[in-house]
Design a protein around this motif. Structure first.
Motif, PDB file in Angstrom:
ATOM      1  N   GLY A  29      -5.634   6.146  -4.048  1.00 13.71           N
ATOM      2  CA  GLY A  29      -5.908   5.197  -4.949  1.00 13.71           C
ATOM      3  C   GLY A  29      -7.149   4.155  -4.775  1.00 13.71           C
ATOM      4  N   SER A  30      -7.594   4.135  -3.491  1.00 15.75           N
ATOM      5  CA  SER A  30      -8.815   3.244  -2.998  1.00 15.75           C
ATOM      6  C   SER A  30      -9.927   4.171  -3.151  1.00 15.75           C
ATOM      7  N   GLN A  31      -9.757   5.564  -2.900  1.00 12.11           N
ATOM      8  CA  GLN A  31     -10.808   6.419  -3.197  1.00 12.11           C
ATOM      9  C   GLN A  31     -11.139   6.504  -4.819  1.00 12.11           C
ATOM     10  N   LEU A  32     -10.214   6.604  -5.452  1.00 15.61           N
ATOM     11  CA  LEU A  32     -10.458   6.475  -6.859  1.00 15.61           C
ATOM     12  C   LEU A  32     -11.183   5.152  -7.269  1.00 15.61           C
ATOM     13  N   TRP A  33     -10.774   3.950  -7.110  1.00 14.83           N
ATOM     14  CA  TRP A  33     -11.195   2.828  -7.473  1.00 14.83           C
ATOM     15  C   TRP A  33     -12.493   2.675  -6.963  1.00 14.83           C
ATOM     16  N   GLY A  73       7.927   5.656 -14.029  1.00 21.11           N
ATOM     17  CA  GLY A  73       7.745   6.921 -13.722  1.00 21.11           C
ATOM     18  C   GLY A  73       6.654   7.323 -12.739  1.00 21.11           C
ATOM     19  N   ASP A  74       6.029   6.029 -12.017  1.00 21.90           N
ATOM     20  CA  ASP A  74       4.857   5.981 -11.413  1.00 21.90           C
ATOM     21  C   ASP A  74       5.444   6.053  -9.884  1.00 21.90           C
ATOM     22  N   SER A  75       5.180   7.458  -9.471  1.00 21.83           N
ATOM     23  CA  SER A  75       5.729   7.714  -8.033  1.00 21.83           C
ATOM     24  C   SER A  75       4.818   7.176  -6.704  1.00 21.83           C
ATOM     25  N   TYR A  76       3.471   6.943  -7.126  1.00 20.03           N
ATOM     26  CA  TYR A  76       2.491   6.210  -6.275  1.00 20.03           C
ATOM     27  C   TYR A  76       2.945   5.024  -5.632  1.00 20.03           C
ATOM     28  N   PHE A 157      -2.664  -0.757 -13.755  1.00 17.68           N
ATOM     29  CA  PHE A 157      -3.162  -0.316 -12.572  1.00 17.68           C
ATOM     30  C   PHE A 157      -2.403   1.164 -12.500  1.00 17.68           C
ATOM     31  N   SER A 158      -1.189   1.091 -12.664  1.00 13.97           N
ATOM     32  CA  SER A 158      -0.575   2.398 -12.534  1.00 13.97           C
ATOM     33  C   SER A 158      -1.233   3.295 -14.007  1.00 13.97           C
ATOM     34  N   THR A 159      -1.236   2.891 -14.976  1.00 19.88           N
ATOM     35  CA  THR A 159      -1.750   3.688 -15.847  1.00 19.88           C
ATOM     36  C   THR A 159      -3.240   4.532 -15.449  1.00 19.88           C
ATOM     37  N   VAL A 160      -4.065   3.725 -14.896  1.00 17.05           N
ATOM     38  CA  VAL A 160      -5.079   4.384 -14.358  1.00 17.05           C
ATOM     39  C   VAL A 160      -4.995   5.162 -13.079  1.00 17.05           C
ATOM     40  N   ASN A 161      -4.309   4.984 -12.327  1.00 16.27           N
ATOM     41  CA  ASN A 161      -3.812   5.895 -10.985  1.00 16.27           C
ATOM     42  C   ASN A 161      -3.128   7.025 -11.736  1.00 16.27           C
ATOM     43  N   ASP A 162      -2.161   6.855 -12.333  1.00 16.63           N
ATOM     44  CA  ASP A 162      -1.334   8.217 -12.994  1.00 16.63           C
ATOM     45  C   ASP A 162      -2.232   9.028 -13.898  1.00 16.63           C
ATOM     46  N   GLY A 163      -3.227   8.483 -14.867  1.00 16.67           N
ATOM     47  CA  GLY A 163      -3.815   9.173 -15.712  1.00 16.67           C
ATOM     48  C   GLY A 163      -4.824   9.910 -14.867  1.00 16.67           C
ATOM     49  N   GLY A 165      -4.425  11.256 -11.938  1.00 15.34           N
ATOM     50  CA  GLY A 165      -4.172  12.050 -10.965  1.00 15.34           C
ATOM     51  C   GLY A 165      -3.828  11.697  -9.576  1.00 15.34           C
ATOM     52  N   VAL A 166      -3.689  10.395  -9.149  1.00 14.76           N
ATOM     53  CA  VAL A 166      -3.329   9.842  -7.964  1.00 14.76           C
ATOM     54  C   VAL A 166      -1.916  10.058  -7.730  1.00 14.76           C
ATOM     55  N   GLN A 167      -1.727  10.993  -6.296  1.00 19.78           N
ATOM     56  CA  GLN A 167      -0.434  11.315  -5.878  1.00 19.78           C
ATOM     57  C   GLN A 167      -0.300  10.403  -4.547  1.00 19.78           C
ATOM     58  N   PRO A 168       1.099  10.231  -4.381  1.00 22.94           N
ATOM     59  CA  PRO A 168       1.380   9.451  -2.739  1.00 22.94           C
ATOM     60  C   PRO A 168       0.699  10.575  -1.868  1.00 22.94           C
ATOM     61  N   GLU A 169       0.039   9.789  -0.715  1.00 23.82           N
ATOM     62  CA  GLU A 169      -0.407  10.698   0.380  1.00 23.82           C
ATOM     63  C   GLU A 169       0.676  11.160   1.233  1.00 23.82           C
ATOM     64  N   PRO A 170       0.488  12.076   2.009  1.00 26.99           N
ATOM     65  CA  PRO A 170       1.605  12.648   2.842  1.00 26.99           C
ATOM     66  C   PRO A 170       1.810  11.480   3.780  1.00 26.99           C
ATOM     67  N   GLU A 171       0.993  10.838   4.389  1.00 27.43           N
ATOM     68  CA  GLU A 171       1.235   9.511   5.144  1.00 27.43           C
ATOM     69  C   GLU A 171       2.215   8.394   4.588  1.00 27.43           C
ATOM     70  N   LEU A 172       1.966   8.231   3.240  1.00 26.53           N
ATOM     71  CA  LEU A 172       2.701   7.370   2.584  1.00 26.53           C
ATOM     72  C   LEU A 172       4.046   7.757   2.399  1.00 26.53           C
ATOM     73  N   ALA A 173       4.143   8.832   2.036  1.00 27.84           N
ATOM     74  CA  ALA A 173       5.685   9.426   2.165  1.00 27.84           C
ATOM     75  C   ALA A 173       6.258   9.435   3.108  1.00 27.84           C
ATOM     76  N   ALA A 174       5.687  10.121   4.279  1.00 25.48           N
ATOM     77  CA  ALA A 174       6.239  10.183   5.561  1.00 25.48           C
ATOM     78  C   ALA A 174       6.485   8.588   6.212  1.00 25.48           C
ATOM     79  N   GLY A 175       5.824   7.589   6.009  1.00 28.46           N
ATOM     80  CA  GLY A 175       6.056   6.508   6.372  1.00 28.46           C
ATOM     81  C   GLY A 175       7.301   5.665   5.372  1.00 28.46           C
ATOM     82  N   ALA A 176       7.376   6.118   4.478  1.00 22.17           N
ATOM     83  CA  ALA A 176       8.463   5.606   3.412  1.00 22.17           C
ATOM     84  C   ALA A 176       9.955   5.783   4.376  1.00 22.17           C
TER      85      ALA A 176
END
Length: 192
Positions: A29-33, A73-76, A157-163, A165-176
């Motif tokens: 998301g930071s790379q997008l913004w 439905g925003d997974s990120y 914010f979610s709409t911009v990220n989702d629209g 194509g931002v996905q949760p990073e592997p590190e984010l998912a692994a740390g959750a």
């Protein structure tokens, strides 16, 4: 994400450094913004002002964002804020809020979660009785406006990220926590 990598800039470097300090990695998301850091900074300044005007605690912000993001439905944002809420409260509570189960929330927190879901689901379908639910939980009209603004900005914010194509990073998912990972069965899957 669907955009190309952003150009190098001092503002992009600042955003990445903030991510590394808080998360241990640079968020997609930071790379997008980082294409327009001034838009990110302006949005988050307004989010901060709304949160302050509403008198929201970190836990209350976590409840608002997880309830809103999961309804969208925003997974990120669900994964990121579900993890934050797990640290602020407990992992099971966070998973419950992501699933729409609010039994262990206080009355005030249930009012916030319900309002965030109503706004995310159908803002035009809200009623005066819905707003009364926030009043009955102890929020005044100025706070209700600020809470609504906060949720609306999170939806943007979610709409911009989702629209884009931002996905949760592997590190984010692994740390959750497992309770968060198992609740987030919607939206874009974590990147590989």
């Amino acid at each position: 994400m669907y955009l190309s990598p952003p150009p190098d800039s001092p503002d992009a470097d600042r955003m990445y450094a903030d991510d590394r300090a808080e998360m241990g990695f640079v968020m997609t998301g930071s790379q997008l913004w980082a294409h327009r850091p001034e838009l990110h900074d302006g949005l988050f300044a307004l989010l901060g002002a709304a949160s302050t005007a509403a008198g929201l605690t970190a836990r209350e912000r976590g409840i608002l964002v997880t309830a809103c993001a999961s309804t969208l439905g925003d997974s990120y944002c669900s994964m990121a804020w579900g993890s934050k809420l797990a640290a602020l409260a407990d992992p099971e509570l966070s998973g419950e809020v992501l699933r729409g189960l609010d039994d262990r929330l206080t009355d005030r927190e249930r009012a916030l979660a319900g309002w965030a879901r109503r706004l995310a689901r159908d803002a035009n379908g809200t009623t005066a009785e819905d707003v009364d639910g926030l009043r009955n939980a102890g929020y005044d009209d100025g706070q209700i406006l600020a809470i609504t603004t906060y949720v609306a900005l999170r939806i943007a914010f979610s709409t911009v990220n989702d629209g884009l194509g931002v996905q949760p990073e592997p590190e984010l998912a692994a740390g959750a926590p497992e309770s968060v990972r198992s609740a987030v069965t919607y939206g874009r899957p974590p990147a590989v």
